[in-house]
Design a protein around this motif. Sequence first.
Motif, PDB file in Angstrom:
ATOM      1  N   ASP A 154      45.547  49.259  38.129  1.00  0.00           N
ATOM      2  CA  ASP A 154      46.538  49.897  37.262  1.00  0.00           C
ATOM      3  C   ASP A 154      46.812  48.963  36.087  1.00  0.00           C
ATOM      4  O   ASP A 154      47.679  48.093  36.140  1.00  0.00           O
ATOM      5  CB  ASP A 154      47.815  50.187  38.049  1.00  0.00           C
ATOM      6  N   TRP A 155      46.075  49.169  35.010  1.00  0.00           N
ATOM      7  CA  TRP A 155      46.211  48.294  33.846  1.00  0.00           C
ATOM      8  C   TRP A 155      47.519  48.521  33.103  1.00  0.00           C
ATOM      9  O   TRP A 155      47.883  47.714  32.240  1.00  0.00           O
ATOM     10  CB  TRP A 155      45.030  48.510  32.899  1.00  0.00           C
ATOM     11  N   LEU A 156      48.235  49.595  33.431  1.00  0.00           N
ATOM     12  CA  LEU A 156      49.530  49.830  32.784  1.00  0.00           C
ATOM     13  C   LEU A 156      50.580  48.816  33.232  1.00  0.00           C
ATOM     14  O   LEU A 156      51.639  48.718  32.612  1.00  0.00           O
ATOM     15  CB  LEU A 156      50.030  51.236  33.094  1.00  0.00           C
ATOM     16  N   ASN A 157      50.283  48.063  34.283  1.00  0.00           N
ATOM     17  CA  ASN A 157      51.214  47.018  34.720  1.00  0.00           C
ATOM     18  C   ASN A 157      51.223  45.820  33.785  1.00  0.00           C
ATOM     19  O   ASN A 157      52.066  44.937  33.918  1.00  0.00           O
ATOM     20  CB  ASN A 157      50.845  46.546  36.130  1.00  0.00           C
ATOM     21  N   TYR A 158      50.282  45.791  32.836  1.00  0.00           N
ATOM     22  CA  TYR A 158      50.116  44.621  31.987  1.00  0.00           C
ATOM     23  C   TYR A 158      50.411  44.995  30.541  1.00  0.00           C
ATOM     24  O   TYR A 158      50.031  46.066  30.067  1.00  0.00           O
ATOM     25  CB  TYR A 158      48.698  44.054  32.126  1.00  0.00           C
ATOM     26  N   ASP A 159      51.081  44.084  29.868  1.00  0.00           N
ATOM     27  CA  ASP A 159      51.399  44.302  28.454  1.00  0.00           C
ATOM     28  C   ASP A 159      50.220  44.027  27.550  1.00  0.00           C
ATOM     29  O   ASP A 159      50.210  44.472  26.401  1.00  0.00           O
ATOM     30  CB  ASP A 159      52.581  43.414  28.054  1.00  0.00           C
ATOM     31  N   GLY A 160      49.246  43.298  28.020  1.00  0.00           N
ATOM     32  CA  GLY A 160      48.056  43.000  27.242  1.00  0.00           C
ATOM     33  C   GLY A 160      46.937  42.532  28.151  1.00  0.00           C
ATOM     34  O   GLY A 160      47.173  42.042  29.257  1.00  0.00           O
ATOM     35  N   ILE A 161      45.696  42.703  27.686  1.00  0.00           N
ATOM     36  CA  ILE A 161      44.515  42.318  28.458  1.00  0.00           C
ATOM     37  C   ILE A 161      43.665  41.404  27.593  1.00  0.00           C
ATOM     38  O   ILE A 161      43.361  41.727  26.440  1.00  0.00           O
ATOM     39  CB  ILE A 161      43.704  43.547  28.895  1.00  0.00           C
ATOM     40  N   LEU A 162      43.267  40.249  28.135  1.00  0.00           N
ATOM     41  CA  LEU A 162      42.390  39.299  27.462  1.00  0.00           C
ATOM     42  C   LEU A 162      41.043  39.312  28.171  1.00  0.00           C
ATOM     43  O   LEU A 162      40.940  38.908  29.336  1.00  0.00           O
ATOM     44  CB  LEU A 162      42.969  37.884  27.477  1.00  0.00           C
ATOM     45  N   VAL A 163      40.027  39.815  27.497  1.00  0.00           N
ATOM     46  CA  VAL A 163      38.677  39.917  28.053  1.00  0.00           C
ATOM     47  C   VAL A 163      37.822  38.815  27.459  1.00  0.00           C
ATOM     48  O   VAL A 163      37.894  38.539  26.254  1.00  0.00           O
ATOM     49  CB  VAL A 163      38.067  41.299  27.776  1.00  0.00           C
ATOM     50  N   ASN A 164      36.987  38.191  28.298  1.00  0.00           N
ATOM     51  CA  ASN A 164      36.190  37.045  27.869  1.00  0.00           C
ATOM     52  C   ASN A 164      34.713  37.358  28.007  1.00  0.00           C
ATOM     53  O   ASN A 164      34.268  37.772  29.084  1.00  0.00           O
ATOM     54  CB  ASN A 164      36.560  35.816  28.707  1.00  0.00           C
ATOM     55  N   SER A 165      33.956  37.182  26.924  1.00  0.00           N
ATOM     56  CA  SER A 165      32.490  37.251  26.856  1.00  0.00           C
ATOM     57  C   SER A 165      31.982  38.686  26.877  1.00  0.00           C
ATOM     58  O   SER A 165      32.658  39.627  27.324  1.00  0.00           O
ATOM     59  CB  SER A 165      31.823  36.445  27.973  1.00  0.00           C
ATOM     60  N   LEU A 166      30.741  38.836  26.402  1.00  0.00           N
ATOM     61  CA  LEU A 166      30.090  40.143  26.360  1.00  0.00           C
ATOM     62  C   LEU A 166      29.762  40.666  27.750  1.00  0.00           C
ATOM     63  O   LEU A 166      29.659  41.881  27.959  1.00  0.00           O
ATOM     64  CB  LEU A 166      28.794  40.055  25.536  1.00  0.00           C
ATOM     65  N   GLU A 167      29.579  39.770  28.712  1.00  0.00           N
ATOM     66  CA  GLU A 167      29.208  40.183  30.062  1.00  0.00           C
ATOM     67  C   GLU A 167      30.326  40.963  30.758  1.00  0.00           C
ATOM     68  O   GLU A 167      30.082  41.574  31.801  1.00  0.00           O
ATOM     69  CB  GLU A 167      28.830  38.972  30.903  1.00  0.00           C
ATOM     70  N   SER A 168      31.522  40.944  30.213  1.00  0.00           N
ATOM     71  CA  SER A 168      32.635  41.705  30.798  1.00  0.00           C
ATOM     72  C   SER A 168      32.647  43.148  30.331  1.00  0.00           C
ATOM     73  O   SER A 168      33.669  43.837  30.440  1.00  0.00           O
ATOM     74  CB  SER A 168      33.970  41.036  30.436  1.00  0.00           C
ATOM     75  N   LEU A 169      31.528  43.610  29.804  1.00  0.00           N
ATOM     76  CA  LEU A 169      31.462  44.970  29.266  1.00  0.00           C
ATOM     77  C   LEU A 169      31.798  46.022  30.312  1.00  0.00           C
ATOM     78  O   LEU A 169      32.315  47.088  29.982  1.00  0.00           O
ATOM     79  CB  LEU A 169      30.057  45.215  28.694  1.00  0.00           C
TER      80      LEU A 169
END
Length: 1045
Positions: free
Chosen positions: A219-234
């Motif tokens: 449930d990503w709505l629990n978070y105010d923001g998301i930090l994704v790292n690198s292209l492999e996290s596609l």
Amino acid sequence: MGSLGSRIPWRRDHHPSLLPSSSADTEARRSSNQRQQTATSRFARLVFLKKFGYKMWISIVAMFLFILVLLQMFLPGLVMEKSGYFMKLKGNEEVGNVDLMAFLKGFGGLDFGEDIKFEPSNFLAKFRNDAILFNVSVASRRKFSRFGYRKPKLAMVFANLLVDPYQIQMVTVAATLRKLGYEIEVFTLEDGPVHTIWRHSGFRVHVIEISEIVKIAVDWLNYDGILVNSLESLGIFSCLMQEPFKNIPLIWTVHEQALAARLRHYTLTGQNEIIKSWRKVFSRATVIVFPNYILPMIYSACDAGNYFVIPGSPEEAWDADNLAFEKSDLHLQMNNRPNNFIIVIVGSQLLYKGLWLEHAFVLQALLPLLENFQSERNTDTHLKFVVLAGDSNSNYSVVVETIAAKLSYPVGMVKHVGFDENPDNILSTADLVIYASFREEPSFPTILIRALCFGKPIITPDMSIMRKYVDDQVNGFLFPKENIRVLSQIVMQVVSSGKLSLLASNAAAIGRRTAKNLMVSENVEGYASLLENVLPSQFANVRSAMKIPANLKAEWLWHLFEPIRQSNSHNRTRRINIFLDKCEKQSNHTQRDSSVSTALTDENLVYSIWEEEKSIQLANLRKWRENRQLKDRTDQPWGNWEEVYRDVKRTGRIKNELHGSDEGELERTGQPLTIYEPYFGEGTWPFLHNTSLYRGLRLSTRGRRPGADDVDAPSRLPILNNPYYRDVLGEYGAYFAIANRTDRLHKNPWIGFQSWRTTARKESLSRTAEISLLDAIEAQRHGDTLYFWARMDMDSRNPLKHDFWTFCDAINAGNCQFAFSEAIKKMYGIKHNFSSLPPMPTDGDTWSVMHSWILPTRSFLEFVMFSRMFVDALDEEFYEEHIQSGLCYLSLTNDKHCYSGVLELLVNVWAYHSARRMVYVNPGTGLMQEQHRLKSRRGQMWIMWFQYNTLKSMDRDLAEEADSDHPNRQWLWPLTGEVFWQGALEKEKNLRIREREKKKQRIKERISRLKKQGHKQKALGKFIKPPPEETEKSNSIAMTTKLLR
């Protein structure tokens, strides 16, 4: 568009050669034309006849093109000859005594990359302006309060937790953000050794299995923001691009350069579909962060206006420590002995026309060093120069060789190497590194950081960014860019007797220690400042990026990775190339199956057509059943085999389509309870149940679950087709849709609702709790009761265990009590100053949250009646402000779900003050515990305000107003359900009477009109008198019957 010139076409009467002339002139012109035609015919015969063949003509063209290419290749040499004229001024004075930059800029036809730059400043300005507009607008209209009970929550997503420099960077950033007041959780698609470091640092780590990438149950709505790292996290984008997660702020950090090279290849080969797919993913991110200013430029094919640069990374120091220095490889490539003194000349990675001239000036300044080596006749050490610029596929090697030849360098002493030929090996074998670019850089060049990490002394121009990080003669050397002669003097100080001087060695050692933690402060502050501007919420307990303690931004957290550093056995370049190969294969496979995907997309887009087709098929099925029942009583016409086959096939298709819904309805008919699960978007599908006890409730016509018997809420309540009210009402839109003519849909005595977010938090009912709940309902153990299983004191948004109204303020920007009071005043028509709230006592018990509860169906309809009036009063209070500015008084953001926080807790107020029992059901064990017992509520309930008779009378008044007055103002109440009052029955009765009277009147008028036209009705039949014999016989039978009686 205007033309480049204002040429006026000549007219015949204005041109001298076209004016009328004498016969002599005519003869002269005729003879001249004959000579021209003869010459032309000779040239044509020369070209097209066998004397000058087609192949010879092609050879001449090819030779011309070859000469043209050759001139282009040696153009720098020609320009060098031209510039050699300027190399010496009056009295053979060298150019070092004049302003070098002025000389370069005055050199015609060249540019030095000054107009090539990346400026993301407007990007942050947009977020700042939005925040200022929000604060000013809200503060100017109402008393607005910041509520700081909840910390902003962030999710950091990684492709894996293997040991690499990016993990060092993000651990450092996360530790700093936590000190500023952020709460951070870590997600990864693949576990690794760094899991231990994150856990020991105090961060929660969640591992998402690779097989579940398609259905990531978070449930990503629990978070105010998301930090994704690198292209492999596609893989994480598969759910973040779906509703309801597609609007969550997402910051994507991209370090890799491999994709940029592939994008250029895709462009050249015309693989536009792959480029479009990557551009779509890049556009989903709110911000894409790059570690330097070169990457945004080479990724321009996917630029969606969301690129940002935060300089600084431990990657250079990490690679330098892990690289095995093998100078022999480079020496073998240069065909020389390993005891060479190598000077590497580096510069900007950008290619511009003036690049060769900068290299030429540096090489000219190094001529005294060459003379010094030649005069000393040192046979053990040989001087070599490597120009690191461009790539290996360009013709810049010819340019470098031409410059070296013009400056009288020995053949083979100056060599060109491209950036694509492993520059780390070049730098590791160098003895001295000279930066030869004179353009102002926005950040300290990465190539110089790598050189410092390898322990090499550097010499750079004294530009502003260089002076910030290089202390002259301490960790490097600076020369004025206006005077190139100083460079010659510095080189003579750095190199002594064929090797580095003591001063240069000390500077290299200090520079290596400095470079290991270079730009840590800029990187940490950059992420903190970016979050301040990008995150939708501004929390009172978050400190500014300018208040980061000095010890947190002094160095990377190297010490945490020392115990597991030896586990660094993976090749990052190889991993990213394998990953990009998989993406490319998947994209090609998707293109081959585009017809299938197009069909699936069209199914969602034409859902309304499908509904119409379904109704037609149902009508045909009913007609077919009626015809089958009349089969034995009517004559059946004969048909051909084609018609029979078509009818059977259509009937089978209809049966298969309706089988699922029929089966689900039959299972739910015999049970006392149905729990509806409202959802919006495909991202919520993993959290929905598929058993007969539950039924999905779709808030949008799109995103239909295949094979599921879900209720289409917009078809039952048209107001939900309006995106604004669909988002504002949220789950209450589902309540209103079910309550609208509920007898046509819901036939169970009890009704319940469960939010998909409850399932995401693992707080949904277990099988044991479901059985316990059904048993309590069938036994009528508690009577008219509100059962709930998501409790407020265990909610993650309430870590401090606040009371009811304080928690309501916490999730509504501190304005819940004011909004509730205003809505109550408008709802009950209170005119005087009334500021009281319905008491919600703190007695040690808890309350319901997350829209997860059940009620008797009759009580549910009463609650909906109350909710419709409350929501209408709330909308009347805040609609204008929210619709005009997008700013929500009940949220810290431009939130489209403006009323959701207040409405989430509304069922508690109604149940408490309407004297309903409230029972908490443990979702795991099914144990039940009554909350806020009725005896303890005496003297605190507002029963007169919430009893059924009061609410019903108010509902009738609103219905009469809507039915009689038809007001033109913005009014939500009539759109949220049925409009019914006693007068409506009378109106319908009177309407039916008027319709009958009108029908009778039309019949009378038609009859009178026919009579006036002389029309007479024909006889229905003709009477035939029976014969006399039959008459006498019938009379005798009648007389006999009478006598017998």
